[in-house]
Scaffold this motif. Structure first.
Motif, PDB file in Angstrom:
ATOM      1  N   TYR A  56       6.677  11.454  13.515  1.00 32.74           N
ATOM      2  CA  TYR A  56       7.666  11.952  14.466  1.00 32.74           C
ATOM      3  C   TYR A  56       8.054  10.853  15.453  1.00 32.74           C
ATOM      4  O   TYR A  56       9.238  10.662  15.768  1.00 32.74           O
ATOM      5  N   ALA A  57       7.053  10.150  15.972  1.00 34.77           N
ATOM      6  CA  ALA A  57       7.324   9.101  16.957  1.00 34.77           C
ATOM      7  C   ALA A  57       8.212   8.013  16.371  1.00 34.77           C
ATOM      8  O   ALA A  57       9.163   7.550  17.017  1.00 34.77           O
ATOM      9  N   VAL A  58       7.919   7.598  15.136  1.00 36.52           N
ATOM     10  CA  VAL A  58       8.735   6.569  14.485  1.00 36.52           C
ATOM     11  C   VAL A  58      10.162   7.055  14.275  1.00 36.52           C
ATOM     12  O   VAL A  58      11.132   6.330  14.519  1.00 36.52           O
ATOM     13  N   ALA A  59      10.296   8.294  13.831  1.00 35.37           N
ATOM     14  CA  ALA A  59      11.632   8.843  13.594  1.00 35.37           C
ATOM     15  C   ALA A  59      12.467   8.828  14.870  1.00 35.37           C
ATOM     16  O   ALA A  59      13.645   8.436  14.865  1.00 35.37           O
ATOM     17  N   VAL A  82      10.316   2.915  29.879  1.00 36.28           N
ATOM     18  CA  VAL A  82      10.297   4.375  30.027  1.00 36.28           C
ATOM     19  C   VAL A  82      10.996   5.037  28.839  1.00 36.28           C
ATOM     20  O   VAL A  82      10.555   6.080  28.344  1.00 36.28           O
ATOM     21  N   TYR A  83      12.067   4.420  28.380  1.00 37.32           N
ATOM     22  CA  TYR A  83      12.842   4.997  27.266  1.00 37.32           C
ATOM     23  C   TYR A  83      12.015   5.124  25.983  1.00 37.32           C
ATOM     24  O   TYR A  83      11.872   6.229  25.440  1.00 37.32           O
ATOM     25  N   PRO A  84      11.411   4.037  25.458  1.00 38.63           N
ATOM     26  CA  PRO A  84      10.599   4.202  24.248  1.00 38.63           C
ATOM     27  C   PRO A  84       9.356   5.064  24.474  1.00 38.63           C
ATOM     28  O   PRO A  84       8.914   5.763  23.567  1.00 38.63           O
ATOM     29  N   LEU A  85       8.786   5.011  25.693  1.00 33.90           N
ATOM     30  CA  LEU A  85       7.621   5.855  25.973  1.00 33.90           C
ATOM     31  C   LEU A  85       7.994   7.339  25.910  1.00 33.90           C
ATOM     32  O   LEU A  85       7.212   8.163  25.406  1.00 33.90           O
ATOM     33  N   LEU A  86       9.173   7.683  26.391  1.00 31.72           N
ATOM     34  CA  LEU A  86       9.640   9.074  26.289  1.00 31.72           C
ATOM     35  C   LEU A  86       9.832   9.483  24.830  1.00 31.72           C
ATOM     36  O   LEU A  86       9.492  10.615  24.448  1.00 31.72           O
ATOM     37  N   LEU A  87      10.363   8.573  24.024  1.00 35.56           N
ATOM     38  CA  LEU A  87      10.567   8.879  22.603  1.00 35.56           C
ATOM     39  C   LEU A  87       9.229   9.068  21.890  1.00 35.56           C
ATOM     40  O   LEU A  87       9.078   9.982  21.069  1.00 35.56           O
ATOM     41  N   VAL A  88       8.252   8.211  22.211  1.00 34.20           N
ATOM     42  CA  VAL A  88       6.913   8.366  21.617  1.00 34.20           C
ATOM     43  C   VAL A  88       6.291   9.677  22.088  1.00 34.20           C
ATOM     44  O   VAL A  88       5.674  10.409  21.298  1.00 34.20           O
ATOM     45  N   GLY A  89       6.437   9.987  23.378  1.00 32.64           N
ATOM     46  CA  GLY A  89       5.896  11.246  23.905  1.00 32.64           C
ATOM     47  C   GLY A  89       6.521  12.458  23.243  1.00 32.64           C
ATOM     48  O   GLY A  89       5.825  13.438  22.947  1.00 32.64           O
ATOM     49  N   LEU A  90       7.835  12.394  22.995  1.00 34.01           N
ATOM     50  CA  LEU A  90       8.509  13.496  22.297  1.00 34.01           C
ATOM     51  C   LEU A  90       7.970  13.646  20.886  1.00 34.01           C
ATOM     52  O   LEU A  90       7.733  14.771  20.408  1.00 34.01           O
ATOM     53  N   LYS A 124       0.822  -1.211   0.000  1.00 34.22           N
ATOM     54  CA  LYS A 124       0.000   0.000   0.000  1.00 34.22           C
ATOM     55  C   LYS A 124       0.860   1.267   0.000  1.00 34.22           C
ATOM     56  O   LYS A 124       0.480   2.282  -0.583  1.00 34.22           O
ATOM     57  N   PHE A 125       2.025   1.210   0.662  1.00 34.90           N
ATOM     58  CA  PHE A 125       2.881   2.397   0.795  1.00 34.90           C
ATOM     59  C   PHE A 125       4.324   2.063   0.409  1.00 34.90           C
ATOM     60  O   PHE A 125       5.199   1.989   1.260  1.00 34.90           O
ATOM     61  N   PRO A 126       4.600   1.846  -0.881  1.00 32.75           N
ATOM     62  CA  PRO A 126       5.971   1.544  -1.305  1.00 32.75           C
ATOM     63  C   PRO A 126       6.820   2.816  -1.408  1.00 32.75           C
ATOM     64  O   PRO A 126       7.201   3.253  -2.497  1.00 32.75           O
ATOM     65  N   THR A 127       7.113   3.433  -0.264  1.00 32.15           N
ATOM     66  CA  THR A 127       7.871   4.681  -0.244  1.00 32.15           C
ATOM     67  C   THR A 127       9.062   4.550   0.698  1.00 32.15           C
ATOM     68  O   THR A 127       9.118   3.650   1.533  1.00 32.15           O
ATOM     69  N   SER A 128      10.011   5.482   0.571  1.00 32.05           N
ATOM     70  CA  SER A 128      11.194   5.466   1.434  1.00 32.05           C
ATOM     71  C   SER A 128      10.865   5.908   2.852  1.00 32.05           C
ATOM     72  O   SER A 128      11.708   5.806   3.740  1.00 32.05           O
ATOM     73  N   ALA A 129       9.639   6.409   3.095  1.00 33.14           N
ATOM     74  CA  ALA A 129       9.246   6.813   4.447  1.00 33.14           C
ATOM     75  C   ALA A 129       9.043   5.602   5.347  1.00 33.14           C
ATOM     76  O   ALA A 129       9.135   5.701   6.569  1.00 33.14           O
ATOM     77  N   GLY A 130       8.732   4.426   4.759  1.00 33.01           N
ATOM     78  CA  GLY A 130       8.663   3.181   5.501  1.00 33.01           C
ATOM     79  C   GLY A 130       7.764   3.224   6.718  1.00 33.01           C
ATOM     80  O   GLY A 130       6.581   3.580   6.643  1.00 33.01           O
ATOM     81  N   LEU A 131       8.325   2.862   7.873  1.00 33.16           N
ATOM     82  CA  LEU A 131       7.564   2.789   9.118  1.00 33.16           C
ATOM     83  C   LEU A 131       6.898   4.108   9.467  1.00 33.16           C
ATOM     84  O   LEU A 131       5.815   4.128  10.059  1.00 33.16           O
ATOM     85  N   ALA A 132       7.560   5.213   9.120  1.00 37.29           N
ATOM     86  CA  ALA A 132       6.984   6.525   9.430  1.00 37.29           C
ATOM     87  C   ALA A 132       5.647   6.709   8.715  1.00 37.29           C
ATOM     88  O   ALA A 132       4.698   7.247   9.294  1.00 37.29           O
ATOM     89  N   ARG A 133       5.567   6.260   7.483  1.00 38.09           N
ATOM     90  CA  ARG A 133       4.307   6.377   6.728  1.00 38.09           C
ATOM     91  C   ARG A 133       3.233   5.498   7.336  1.00 38.09           C
ATOM     92  O   ARG A 133       2.062   5.893   7.416  1.00 38.09           O
ATOM     93  N   TYR A 134       3.592   4.305   7.806  1.00 37.73           N
ATOM     94  CA  TYR A 134       2.619   3.423   8.432  1.00 37.73           C
ATOM     95  C   TYR A 134       2.065   4.054   9.713  1.00 37.73           C
ATOM     96  O   TYR A 134       0.858   3.987   9.987  1.00 37.73           O
ATOM     97  N   ALA A 135       2.950   4.663  10.498  1.00 38.36           N
ATOM     98  CA  ALA A 135       2.522   5.281  11.754  1.00 38.36           C
ATOM     99  C   ALA A 135       1.602   6.460  11.505  1.00 38.36           C
ATOM    100  O   ALA A 135       0.639   6.684  12.244  1.00 38.36           O
ATOM    101  N   GLU A 136       1.884   7.234  10.469  1.00 42.48           N
ATOM    102  CA  GLU A 136       1.007   8.360  10.132  1.00 42.48           C
ATOM    103  C   GLU A 136      -0.382   7.865   9.754  1.00 42.48           C
ATOM    104  O   GLU A 136      -1.394   8.486  10.096  1.00 42.48           O
ATOM    105  N   ALA A 137      -0.433   6.749   9.039  1.00 39.00           N
ATOM    106  CA  ALA A 137      -1.733   6.170   8.683  1.00 39.00           C
ATOM    107  C   ALA A 137      -2.465   5.661   9.923  1.00 39.00           C
ATOM    108  O   ALA A 137      -3.696   5.631   9.960  1.00 39.00           O
ATOM    109  N   ALA A 138      -1.705   5.284  10.961  1.00 35.10           N
ATOM    110  CA  ALA A 138      -2.308   4.722  12.165  1.00 35.10           C
ATOM    111  C   ALA A 138      -2.852   5.787  13.100  1.00 35.10           C
ATOM    112  O   ALA A 138      -3.989   5.674  13.583  1.00 35.10           O
ATOM    113  N   VAL A 139      -2.058   6.841  13.373  1.00 41.31           N
ATOM    114  CA  VAL A 139      -2.441   7.808  14.413  1.00 41.31           C
ATOM    115  C   VAL A 139      -2.433   9.254  13.935  1.00 41.31           C
ATOM    116  O   VAL A 139      -2.739  10.165  14.711  1.00 41.31           O
TER     117      VAL A 139
END
Length: 410
Positions: A80-83, A391-399, A59-74
């Motif tokens: 930003y969270a994926v990055a 706590v570490y990944p939660l902080l990254l997602v929060g950022l 569905k999303f054959p782009t270089s954005a990869g996981l970032a594009r999937y996350a944008e479609a999700a939330v």
């Protein structure tokens, strides 16, 4: 990239450190019974995720990869969270180089204190490969796959008795005769998750795959079949060797098996080549993420520039600098490789949660519920034992959420 180049890149992203570093690391944690069951368990856990990656990649054959999937999700903040989660997983690159460095240290019988210096040489080599361009990376991947096939054949043929011994452990594990502790099994499975992270990283390379409508699913399922076969073959062999009294513990533990094989020193050299190729592949995808995210304002704009040959040089140099700093930190603070691997793994558990949510929103019918449910159970099991580490990944997602919402407000 053609189908075969894409498959070579995907497989080389996955098998290098997993094939050569993890068998010894898991035997440091648990016994051979737990190691065998852990490899089988993580292969089953990953299966529904491969289906999800193949569907979303189509569905999303782009270089954005996981970032594009996350944008479609939330929404936009998901990118930003994926990055931040992926960039927070940069310790995976020096972990790879440290595994390779331990093999080099054993190859030349050097003092163990030389390992950080050798890791610096490896991270320098992989950066130079990437600066040479995608064709150079592809050639290295092809060479690494050829070397890996040779390694597998030689090790399997000359250690067939160990494989048979390891295979005999499976009925004992399934019947409950083998000693298995849940805590060790979870730690082994969580550590082995590293062996399957490459498909998430490969999503950033889909924009360069030709005929994506046909080749994206093929690449994922072809690489999955090849990788699981190789992993299980070596898992049984190493478990059988450990039961037979050959110690294979440690990041370079597989060297103990290689040294029993004719031409052991040459095989150790070939192992180092595979690890350098694997690290180069990780560096390739991470640099594309930094480049893509910089162009979207997530990272400094200076990282979003290309050279005249369309190579993200600033992003590659930034990764090189961070890798050198982390290698130095592991030496100063005595951080074990397994801890670095687990840090990366928990970040990817959260990354894959975004992927699963994206699939649930985009898929329809019974497949939506079956594969989403199986993936949720798998990820819940993996995250269950990290305790305060999350706590570490939660902080990254929060950022990521804060940055995304702030930009939308502007």
């Amino acid at each position: 990239m053609t189908l075969w180049r894409g498959a070579a890149l995907a497989v080389s992203m996955i098998i290098g450190s997993g094939l050569l570093g993890l068998p010894g690391l898991v035997l440091e944690i648990g016994n051979p019974y737990e190691a065998v069951l852990g490899w089988i368990l993580i292969s089953l856990i990953v299966f529904p995720l491969i289906r999800i990656f193949a569907t979303l990649g189509l569905k999303f054959p782009t270089s954005a990869g996981l970032a594009r999937y996350a944008e479609a999700a939330v929404g936009p903040w998901g990118g930003y969270a994926v990055a931040y989660l992926v960039f927070g997983s940069v310790p995976g690159i020096p972990a790879l180089t440290l595994i390779g460095a331990e093999y080099v240290q054993r190859l030349f019988s050097l003092p163990f204190d030389y390992v950080p210096f050798l890791a610096v040489l490896i991270v320098t080599a992989m950066t130079l490969f990437n600066l040479a361009g995608v064709r150079a990376v592809s050639l290295v991947n092809y060479a690494a796959l050829g070397v890996l096939v040779l390694l597998l054949l030689v090790i399997s043929v000359f250690n067939l008795d160990f494989f048979v011994t390891g295979l005999s452990l499976l009925p004992q594990v399934l019947s409950g005769e083998g000693s298995v502790e849940f805590e060790n099994l979870w730690t082994i499975a969580a550590l082995l998750f590293w062996a399957f992270l490459g498909w998430g990283s490969f999503s950033f390379s889909l924009g360069e795959l030709e005929s994506p409508e046909k080749n994206v699913p093929r690449v994922y399922w072809l690489s999955f079949a090849v990788v699981v076969f190789i992993y299980l073959l070596l898992a049984f062999t190493t478990a059988g060797a450990e039961v037979s009294g050959v110690s294979l513990k440690g990041a370079s533990g597989l060297a103990g098996l290689v040294e029993l094989t004719p031409g052991g020193n040459l095989l150790l050299l070939l192992i180092v080549i595979v690890l350098v190729a694997n690290a180069s592949s990780w560096n390739f995808t991470a640099s594309r993420l930094l480049y893509s995210a910089a162009n979207e304002g997530i990272f400094p704009a200076s990282l979003g520039k290309l050279s005249g040959r369309s190579i993200p040089v600033p992003a590659l140099l930034a990764l090189y600098a961070v890798s050198l700093i982390l290698i130095a930190a592991t030496y100063v603070f005595k951080v074990p490789i397994s801890a670095m691997v687990l840090i990366v793994n928990q970040n990817f558990v959260f990354l894959y949660a975004f992927v699963v949510l994206s699939y649930w929103k985009l898929e329809t019918g019974w497949k939506r519920w079956v594969f989403t449910g199986l993936s949720f159970v798998s990820l819940s099991f993996l995250v269950s034992g990290f305790s305060w580490w999350v706590v570490y990944p939660l902080l990254l997602v929060g950022l990521g959420y804060w940055r995304g919402v702030r930009k939308r407000g502007h």
